[in-house]
Design a protein around this motif. Structure first.
Motif, mmCIF file in Angstrom:
data_model
loop_
_atom_site.group_PDB
_atom_site.id
_atom_site.type_symbol
_atom_site.label_atom_id
_atom_site.label_comp_id
_atom_site.label_asym_id
_atom_site.label_seq_id
_atom_site.Cartn_x
_atom_site.Cartn_y
_atom_site.Cartn_z
ATOM 1 N N THR A 12 -19.026 108.265 -11.407
ATOM 2 C CA THR A 12 -19.060 106.832 -11.084
ATOM 3 C C THR A 12 -19.507 106.613 -9.648
ATOM 4 O O THR A 12 -20.354 105.759 -9.355
ATOM 5 N N LEU A 33 -31.202 104.931 -16.791
ATOM 6 C CA LEU A 33 -30.015 104.287 -17.357
ATOM 7 C C LEU A 33 -29.911 102.841 -16.899
ATOM 8 O O LEU A 33 -29.531 101.949 -17.681
ATOM 9 N N GLN A 34 -30.245 102.602 -15.644
ATOM 10 C CA GLN A 34 -30.201 101.238 -15.127
ATOM 11 C C GLN A 34 -31.250 100.352 -15.786
ATOM 12 O O GLN A 34 -30.984 99.186 -16.111
ATOM 13 N N GLU A 35 -32.446 100.906 -16.013
ATOM 14 C CA GLU A 35 -33.499 100.136 -16.666
ATOM 15 C C GLU A 35 -33.114 99.755 -18.093
ATOM 16 O O GLU A 35 -33.481 98.690 -18.586
ATOM 17 N N GLN A 36 -32.365 100.640 -18.761
ATOM 18 C CA GLN A 36 -31.930 100.365 -20.130
ATOM 19 C C GLN A 36 -30.651 99.529 -20.165
ATOM 20 O O GLN A 36 -30.110 99.282 -21.238
ATOM 21 N N LYS A 37 -30.197 99.112 -18.978
ATOM 22 C CA LYS A 37 -29.026 98.230 -18.851
ATOM 23 C C LYS A 37 -27.770 98.836 -19.486
ATOM 24 O O LYS A 37 -27.017 98.162 -20.193
ATOM 25 N N PHE A 38 -27.570 100.124 -19.218
ATOM 26 C CA PHE A 38 -26.341 100.773 -19.672
ATOM 27 C C PHE A 38 -25.156 100.213 -18.887
ATOM 28 O O PHE A 38 -25.200 100.193 -17.650
ATOM 29 N N PRO A 39 -24.082 99.789 -19.540
ATOM 30 C CA PRO A 39 -22.857 99.460 -18.799
ATOM 31 C C PRO A 39 -22.361 100.691 -18.048
ATOM 32 O O PRO A 39 -22.581 101.821 -18.495
ATOM 33 N N ASN A 41 -19.473 102.147 -17.617
ATOM 34 C CA ASN A 41 -18.600 103.112 -18.316
ATOM 35 C C ASN A 41 -19.372 103.918 -19.353
ATOM 36 O O ASN A 41 -19.112 105.111 -19.561
ATOM 37 N N GLU A 42 -20.372 103.311 -20.008
ATOM 38 C CA GLU A 42 -21.171 104.047 -20.984
ATOM 39 C C GLU A 42 -22.117 105.025 -20.281
ATOM 40 O O GLU A 42 -22.370 106.126 -20.776
ATOM 41 N N ALA A 43 -22.644 104.627 -19.136
ATOM 42 C CA ALA A 43 -23.510 105.534 -18.378
ATOM 43 C C ALA A 43 -22.732 106.752 -17.904
ATOM 44 O O ALA A 43 -23.235 107.883 -17.951
ATOM 45 N N THR A 46 -22.171 108.988 -20.884
ATOM 46 C CA THR A 46 -23.423 109.635 -21.272
ATOM 47 C C THR A 46 -23.737 110.815 -20.360
ATOM 48 O O THR A 46 -24.109 111.902 -20.821
#
Length: 267
Positions: A12, A33-39, A41-43, A46
């Motif tokens: 985190t 991950l940011q481009e795919q708009k991962f929340p 906690n999910e990032a 992953t």
């Protein structure tokens, strides 16, 4: 669970501190991950799963790679000489290698023997299974025979059999560290000489992280071989070890433990 919480805390913090100026591979993954708009906690989850898979696969291959090295001093000397020469001529020194080494730079022919040894290790040691589903009725050719497949049937590839097929790999069960070293160099590809090598799968379901996997394995092998000396024990120490006897366990059952509702045990 405590270790998992600690790792999630570190990940985190890492995700929150990556900037647009960072150019290393990890930063590229975070930006994706940011481009795919991962929340967040999910990032974190992953990346934790990704690190677990990377660790287990990488060190499994590296373990067997070095087992083969220690079994063949000539192979160890040849690969080590190649690595030392490449670091000196391509990067200048080891510190520069640590900074500038990238997946593309480690693909170059200067690491031909190392790449071949890794591919040979994975050919013999890969334990993956590839399962596909027939999307339509078709036939698979097996030599002079045709195998009918119906839509919806599962097809499991026998990778062990393919990777040790004598028609494709003479002495298929033998480890030859330079088996792939004489292939034509192909930027952005593995030089398999047209032979079946399906460690990362094949087709549209091929492993998306295969280049990163090869990169991490190469980096570890280069660091170990350049910085440390390895010597196989020439005369193994003989010793005997007796398997300990299992403890005697006495189970004392109560009658109530054996009773089931609605069953009369006296009947």
């Amino acid at each position: 669970m405590r270790a998992r919480r600690r790792l999630k805390g570190h990940i985190t913090h890492y995700l929150n501190t990556v900037s647009d100026e960072d150019v290393y591979i990890g930063a590229d993954i975070v930006r994706l991950l940011q481009e795919q708009k991962f929340p967040l906690n999910e990032a974190v989850g992953t990346l934790l799963a990704f690190k677990w898979a990377t660790y287990t696969n990488t060190f499994g291959v590296v373990f067997w790679l070095f087992a083969h090295f220690l079994d063949d001093p000539a192979m160890l000397a040849a690969v080590r000489a190649e690595i030392d020469e490449a670091i000196d001529k391509e990067f200048g020194d080891f510190q520069t290698f640590l900074v500038d080494a990238s997946p593309k730079s480690l693909e170059r022919p200067c690491f031909r023997l190392l790449t071949s040894a890794i591919m040979e290790t994975m050919r013999l040691g890969g334990l993956i299974s590839i399962l596909n589903v027939a999307e339509q009725d078709c036939h698979l050719r097996d030599g002079e025979h045709m195998i009918p497949l119906q839509k919806g049937e599962f097809v499991l590839a026998d990778l062990r059999g393919v990777h040790t097929d004598e028609s494709a790999y003479p002495d298929g069960y033998k480890f030859l560290y330079d088996r792939f070293a004489h292939s034509e160099y192909r930027p952005g590809g593995l030089s398999t000489q047209g032979k079946p090598w399906f460690v990362f799968g094949f087709g549209r379901n091929i492993c998306k992280g295969r280049w990163l996997a090869m990169y991490t394995i190469k980096v570890l092998a280069i660091i170990y071989l350049h910085l440390f000396d390895f010597t196989a024990v020439s005369t193994p120490q003989t010793s005997t070890w007796q398997l300990p006897k299992p403890p005697t366990i006495i189970y004392q059952w109560r009658l109530a433990d054996l009773c089931m509702p609605g069953i009369d045990i006296d009947a």
